[in-house]
Design a protein around this motif. Structure first.
Motif, PDB file in Angstrom:
ATOM      1  N   LEU A 127      -9.140   4.376   6.377  1.00  0.00           N
ATOM      2  CA  LEU A 127      -8.613   4.550   7.740  1.00  0.00           C
ATOM      3  C   LEU A 127      -7.758   3.342   8.160  1.00  0.00           C
ATOM      4  O   LEU A 127      -6.619   3.504   8.623  1.00  0.00           O
ATOM      5  CB  LEU A 127      -9.808   4.747   8.689  1.00  0.00           C
ATOM      6  CG  LEU A 127      -9.532   4.902  10.170  1.00  0.00           C
ATOM      7  CD1 LEU A 127      -8.588   6.070  10.441  1.00  0.00           C
ATOM      8  CD2 LEU A 127     -10.849   5.127  10.933  1.00  0.00           C
ATOM      9  N   CYS A 128      -8.284   2.146   7.982  1.00  0.00           N
ATOM     10  CA  CYS A 128      -7.543   0.941   8.397  1.00  0.00           C
ATOM     11  C   CYS A 128      -6.278   0.799   7.557  1.00  0.00           C
ATOM     12  O   CYS A 128      -5.229   0.387   8.071  1.00  0.00           O
ATOM     13  CB  CYS A 128      -8.398  -0.322   8.235  1.00  0.00           C
ATOM     14  SG  CYS A 128      -9.856  -0.300   9.267  1.00  0.00           S
ATOM     15  N   GLY A 129      -6.378   1.118   6.272  1.00  0.00           N
ATOM     16  CA  GLY A 129      -5.197   1.022   5.411  1.00  0.00           C
ATOM     17  C   GLY A 129      -4.129   2.011   5.845  1.00  0.00           C
ATOM     18  O   GLY A 129      -2.929   1.699   5.810  1.00  0.00           O
ATOM     19  N   LEU A 130      -4.562   3.196   6.280  1.00  0.00           N
ATOM     20  CA  LEU A 130      -3.572   4.216   6.657  1.00  0.00           C
ATOM     21  C   LEU A 130      -2.904   3.895   7.992  1.00  0.00           C
ATOM     22  O   LEU A 130      -1.708   4.119   8.147  1.00  0.00           O
ATOM     23  CB  LEU A 130      -4.236   5.598   6.680  1.00  0.00           C
ATOM     24  CG  LEU A 130      -4.452   6.160   5.264  1.00  0.00           C
ATOM     25  CD1 LEU A 130      -5.386   7.362   5.281  1.00  0.00           C
ATOM     26  CD2 LEU A 130      -3.121   6.515   4.598  1.00  0.00           C
ATOM     27  N   VAL A 131      -3.670   3.370   8.962  1.00  0.00           N
ATOM     28  CA  VAL A 131      -3.015   3.091  10.241  1.00  0.00           C
ATOM     29  C   VAL A 131      -2.046   1.906  10.145  1.00  0.00           C
ATOM     30  O   VAL A 131      -1.158   1.772  10.956  1.00  0.00           O
ATOM     31  CB  VAL A 131      -4.010   2.879  11.426  1.00  0.00           C
ATOM     32  CG1 VAL A 131      -4.780   4.134  11.714  1.00  0.00           C
ATOM     33  CG2 VAL A 131      -4.925   1.712  11.183  1.00  0.00           C
ATOM     34  N   GLN A 132      -2.218   1.076   9.099  1.00  0.00           N
ATOM     35  CA  GLN A 132      -1.258  -0.041   8.926  1.00  0.00           C
ATOM     36  C   GLN A 132      -0.372   0.213   7.705  1.00  0.00           C
ATOM     37  O   GLN A 132       0.106  -0.709   7.070  1.00  0.00           O
ATOM     38  CB  GLN A 132      -2.032  -1.347   8.751  1.00  0.00           C
ATOM     39  CG  GLN A 132      -2.897  -1.697   9.954  1.00  0.00           C
ATOM     40  CD  GLN A 132      -3.928  -2.765   9.612  1.00  0.00           C
ATOM     41  OE1 GLN A 132      -3.637  -3.952   9.589  1.00  0.00           O
ATOM     42  NE2 GLN A 132      -5.142  -2.333   9.320  1.00  0.00           N
ATOM     43  N   ARG A 133      -0.142   1.499   7.397  1.00  0.00           N
ATOM     44  CA  ARG A 133       0.477   1.845   6.115  1.00  0.00           C
ATOM     45  C   ARG A 133       1.832   1.170   5.903  1.00  0.00           C
ATOM     46  O   ARG A 133       2.176   0.829   4.778  1.00  0.00           O
ATOM     47  CB  ARG A 133       0.621   3.365   5.987  1.00  0.00           C
ATOM     48  CG  ARG A 133       1.599   3.955   6.986  1.00  0.00           C
ATOM     49  CD  ARG A 133       1.539   5.468   7.032  1.00  0.00           C
ATOM     50  NE  ARG A 133       1.981   6.142   5.847  1.00  0.00           N
ATOM     51  CZ  ARG A 133       2.742   7.240   5.850  1.00  0.00           C
ATOM     52  NH1 ARG A 133       3.177   7.745   6.990  1.00  0.00           N
ATOM     53  NH2 ARG A 133       3.070   7.830   4.747  1.00  0.00           N
ATOM     54  N   ASP A 134       2.594   0.936   6.956  1.00  0.00           N
ATOM     55  CA  ASP A 134       3.929   0.362   6.759  1.00  0.00           C
ATOM     56  C   ASP A 134       3.901  -1.120   6.409  1.00  0.00           C
ATOM     57  O   ASP A 134       4.888  -1.680   5.974  1.00  0.00           O
ATOM     58  CB  ASP A 134       4.790   0.586   8.001  1.00  0.00           C
ATOM     59  CG  ASP A 134       5.094   2.063   8.172  1.00  0.00           C
ATOM     60  OD1 ASP A 134       5.093   2.771   7.135  1.00  0.00           O
ATOM     61  OD2 ASP A 134       5.281   2.520   9.319  1.00  0.00           O
ATOM     62  N   GLN A 135       2.733  -1.759   6.636  1.00  0.00           N
ATOM     63  CA  GLN A 135       2.641  -3.194   6.289  1.00  0.00           C
ATOM     64  C   GLN A 135       1.998  -3.427   4.927  1.00  0.00           C
ATOM     65  O   GLN A 135       1.919  -4.557   4.456  1.00  0.00           O
ATOM     66  CB  GLN A 135       1.792  -3.923   7.328  1.00  0.00           C
ATOM     67  CG  GLN A 135       2.370  -3.881   8.735  1.00  0.00           C
ATOM     68  CD  GLN A 135       1.319  -4.354   9.724  1.00  0.00           C
ATOM     69  OE1 GLN A 135       0.828  -5.467   9.635  1.00  0.00           O
ATOM     70  NE2 GLN A 135       0.952  -3.494  10.660  1.00  0.00           N
ATOM     71  N   VAL A 136       1.492  -2.336   4.302  1.00  0.00           N
ATOM     72  CA  VAL A 136       0.721  -2.521   3.065  1.00  0.00           C
ATOM     73  C   VAL A 136       1.658  -2.720   1.874  1.00  0.00           C
ATOM     74  O   VAL A 136       2.430  -1.831   1.536  1.00  0.00           O
ATOM     75  CB  VAL A 136      -0.203  -1.302   2.822  1.00  0.00           C
ATOM     76  CG1 VAL A 136      -0.856  -1.371   1.442  1.00  0.00           C
ATOM     77  CG2 VAL A 136      -1.265  -1.229   3.903  1.00  0.00           C
ATOM     78  N   VAL A 137       1.577  -3.903   1.235  1.00  0.00           N
ATOM     79  CA  VAL A 137       2.420  -4.152   0.058  1.00  0.00           C
ATOM     80  C   VAL A 137       1.613  -4.070  -1.238  1.00  0.00           C
ATOM     81  O   VAL A 137       2.171  -3.901  -2.313  1.00  0.00           O
ATOM     82  CB  VAL A 137       3.131  -5.525   0.118  1.00  0.00           C
ATOM     83  CG1 VAL A 137       4.173  -5.550   1.212  1.00  0.00           C
ATOM     84  CG2 VAL A 137       2.142  -6.662   0.274  1.00  0.00           C
ATOM     85  N   SER A 138       0.276  -4.212  -1.138  1.00  0.00           N
ATOM     86  CA  SER A 138      -0.505  -4.038  -2.359  1.00  0.00           C
ATOM     87  C   SER A 138      -1.813  -3.317  -2.044  1.00  0.00           C
ATOM     88  O   SER A 138      -2.343  -3.414  -0.931  1.00  0.00           O
ATOM     89  CB  SER A 138      -0.777  -5.385  -3.034  1.00  0.00           C
ATOM     90  OG  SER A 138      -1.754  -6.095  -2.341  1.00  0.00           O
ATOM     91  N   VAL A 139      -2.268  -2.555  -3.039  1.00  0.00           N
ATOM     92  CA  VAL A 139      -3.534  -1.838  -2.909  1.00  0.00           C
ATOM     93  C   VAL A 139      -4.384  -2.243  -4.108  1.00  0.00           C
ATOM     94  O   VAL A 139      -3.833  -2.636  -5.127  1.00  0.00           O
ATOM     95  CB  VAL A 139      -3.322  -0.301  -2.914  1.00  0.00           C
ATOM     96  CG1 VAL A 139      -2.603   0.166  -1.678  1.00  0.00           C
ATOM     97  CG2 VAL A 139      -2.560   0.144  -4.153  1.00  0.00           C
ATOM     98  N   GLY A 140      -5.700  -2.149  -3.977  1.00  0.00           N
ATOM     99  CA  GLY A 140      -6.496  -2.511  -5.148  1.00  0.00           C
ATOM    100  C   GLY A 140      -7.968  -2.664  -4.862  1.00  0.00           C
ATOM    101  O   GLY A 140      -8.465  -2.318  -3.786  1.00  0.00           O
ATOM    102  N   SER A 141      -8.649  -3.188  -5.862  1.00  0.00           N
ATOM    103  CA  SER A 141     -10.071  -3.523  -5.767  1.00  0.00           C
ATOM    104  C   SER A 141     -10.319  -4.471  -6.933  1.00  0.00           C
ATOM    105  O   SER A 141      -9.431  -4.651  -7.764  1.00  0.00           O
ATOM    106  CB  SER A 141     -10.934  -2.288  -5.915  1.00  0.00           C
ATOM    107  OG  SER A 141     -10.768  -1.803  -7.202  1.00  0.00           O
TER     108      SER A 141
END
Ligand code: AMP
Length: 595
Positions: free
Chosen positions: A209-223
């Motif tokens: 949810l938090c990742g999606l509402v800030q989707r335009d600022q996300v430059v990397s995804v992971g774990s």
């Protein structure tokens, strides 16, 4: 006395902010590796003078490096199990100085999912600057946010007052993390309350949810590990409707997120956004998961997650979900010592990932593969272990390109010449520092007769058999495990497969045949001679490997973030989950006569 290289590296460590400082640090630490290692060893021996472990080996006062090399044996977990148990019980309150001179008030639990059972390792109280620097060196971008799926467990406290936690949980629940310098432009998309949430389902939902509402600022995804990343994304399939509703309403669903602090923290970053909810709904509703990451997070340029060793299994499904975003496999770490090494070229192809062990993190030695008389696994007897000699141990600066070694560690917290059980191959050098490919965990995974199949051989055989049939389809092998079935004679291998998005009827009999063809010459000879029975592949229902993860984490105390699928199912409950989830099976029929 060697020049004070370690000291200068530590001074640089304390001020690692700019890229230039990071590069300077890397250059300093990879030059003159032999001096840094020798200085570190002397420091460890001086700091831990007169610990009971040294006395047990006839060393009193400050042992010299020569004493260390000639008197201290190569050890496995069984050799220090009682020592660590005493430390965990709080015995050091009486200043027992068991393994380490400084009191140990924290013990790290290994995940226990790659090598069998969980192990405990002493940890010094403060978070090493090394751990922090490793993260800084591995950080790919200086701007933009990271949607990182982090899952922690509540640390336990033993009756003796010693904190027991996993490496990851220990850090994310520590004051070092809480008091870190936060740069809002480069932070995680999830607030700290979510990063520290101990309930997996709530944490997973809120990360998305938090990742999606800030989707335009996300430059990397992971774990941390690739398996966690895949599971976290797969959960979108069931959660996107609720998530879209929360985004449209600007409030998190209180039935799913029951923790008040977590809910408050997430609500603080939500506002009603019907347009965004519709955009996300449009991407998820058609059931097309190829490239879902690029479609939901259009600015994402990188997946940051470990994809070497047993994690290479997940590269193909990550490629499918991200439509080929580059993957940075940046870190090599373990509970024995937190930080081991870093990938200095993080955006290289998955097959070329190399880790550079930083010589100021621990004293590293290497057991050449041909000298390993046995693997350090749980089932090994004392007698067998005592045959393993230290005579051929090689120092970090002296390893040879092309050779494979088992990693042996000496740490500040009191492990001395400890066999980690990881097999590494030297591929090249950066300055003086060798760069290693992670090959596999040591030890035999499957054996019925003379055949001995290790993790890497099984992985190659499974991948080849799968690829021949499914390479051009949209179906991905999500996960696999194996076991030996000796309930009928002759015994045989069983391989369990789970597929995503939709399991189809695969030609499993043919896959079995091809899998066997990819196993070792000895296996195939045993098969032809009849001492090993025909291999079976069993396709299991979707979600089976998630159930296994839930079972192992909830019963074993590992954290979700640290979990690794056991490639050989030994736990009877895991076998029963697998067997009760079988939806199709196939069996090898015959063995070709050629070898
Ligand atoms: P644990 O202490 O339970 O977190 O597990 C540590 C183990 O995870 C290591 O000994 C390795 O076997 C494995 N591991 C950690 N980092 C990597 C990596 N970058 N590549 C492959 N395996 C890794």
């Amino acid at each position: 006395m060697d020049p004070p290289r370690l000291g200068s590296a530590h001074r640089i460590l304390s001020a690692l902010d700019t890229d230039e400082q990071v590069l300077r640090f890397v250059e300093a630490i990879t030059s003159d590796v032999a001096s840094i290692q020798s200085e570190l060893l002397q420091q460890i021996l001086a700091d831990n003078a007169d610990v009971a472990y040294f006395h047990r080996h006839g060393l009193f006062g400050v042992p010299s490096a020569e004493d260390f090399h000639s008197r201290l044996p190569l050890i496995s977990y069984q050799d220090i199990e009682l020592d660590v148990a005493r430390i965990a019980s709080g015995d050091e309150d009486g200043h027992a100085k068991i393994l380490c001179a400084r009191p140990v008030r924290e013990v790290l639990k290994s995940s226990g999912t790659s090598g069998g059972r969980q192990k405990l390792f002493p940890k010094l109280s403060d978070y090493d600057p090394e751990f922090l620097v490793l993260n800084r060196v591995a950080r790919p971008f200086n701007t933009g946010k990271s949607l990182h799926f982090i899952y922690v467990r509540n640390p336990e406290v033993t009756p003796g007052g010693v904190k027991l936690s996993s490496g990851l949980s220990g850090y994310f629940t520590s004051p070092a993390f809480r008091n870190r310098k936060i740069d809002p432009a480069t932070s995680y998309t999830s607030p700290d309350q979510v990063l520290q949430c101990v309930d997996y389902i709530q944490a997973n939902y809120c990360h998305l949810l938090c990742g999606l509402v800030q989707r335009d600022q996300v430059v990397s995804v992971g774990s941390v590990f690739a398996s966690t990343f895949v599971r976290s994304l797969k959960s979108l399939k069931c959660q996107w409707r609720d998530i879209c509703q929360d985004i449209a309403e600007g409030a998190v669903n209180s039935r799913i997120v029951t923790s008040l602090p977590v809910r408050n923290a997430v609500n603080a970053i939500l506002r009603p956004d019907i347009e965004l909810a519709d955009a996300i709904r449009k991407e998820c509703c058609g059931g097309n998961w190829r490239g879902i990451v690029r479609r939901l997070w259009p600015e994402a340029r990188l997946v940051q997650t470990i994809i070497t060793g047993t994690m290479q299994q997940y590269v193909s499904i990550i490629d499918m979900l991200t439509d080929g975003l580059p993957i940075a496999s940046s870190l090599y770490a373990s509970s024995e010592c937190s930080s081991l090494g870093v990938n200095l070229d993080p955006v290289c192809p998955p097959s070329e990932v190399l880790y550079t062990l930083f010589p100021c993190f621990a004293y590293f030695e290497f057991l050449p593969l041909e000298n390993r008389l046995s693997a350090p696994d749980e089932d090994q007897g004392q007698e067998e272990r005592s045959f393993v000699s230290c005579d051929n141990l090689v120092k970090l600066a002296d390893v040879k390109v092309g050779d494979e070694y088992e990693l042996v560690l000496t740490t500040k917290a009191g492990l001395y010449r400890y066999r980690v059980g990881d097999i590494l191959k030297v591929v090249k050098f950066h300055n003086d520092a060798p760069q290693f490919a992670f090959v596999r965990r040591a030890g035999v995974l499957l054996s019925v007769d003379m055949d001995k199949t290790d993790e890497l051989e099984l992985h190659k055989a499974v991948t080849q058999a799968w690829n021949r049939h499914q390479e051009h389809s949209e179906i991905r092998l999500v996960d696999y495990t194996s076991r030996v079935d000796l309930s009928s004679q002759p015994g045989h291998y069983i391989i369990y497969w789970e597929a995503f998005p939709d399991p189809q009827i695969l030609e499993l009999d043919v896959c079995c045949f091809e899998l066997e063809e990819s196993l070792s010459v000895v296996y195939r000879r045993n098969r032809r001679e009849g001492s090993v029975g025909p291999l079976e592949i069993k396709l299991v229902r979707q979600g089976t490997f998630d159930k296994i993860m839930d079972h192992v984490v909830q019963n074993g105390g590992a954290s979700y973030g640290q979990y690794k699928t056991p490639r050989c199912a030994k736990d009877p409950k895991v076998v029963s989950i697998l067997e009760s989830s079988v939806i199709a099976k196939g069996q090898a029929r015959y063995m070709q006569t050629s070898t």
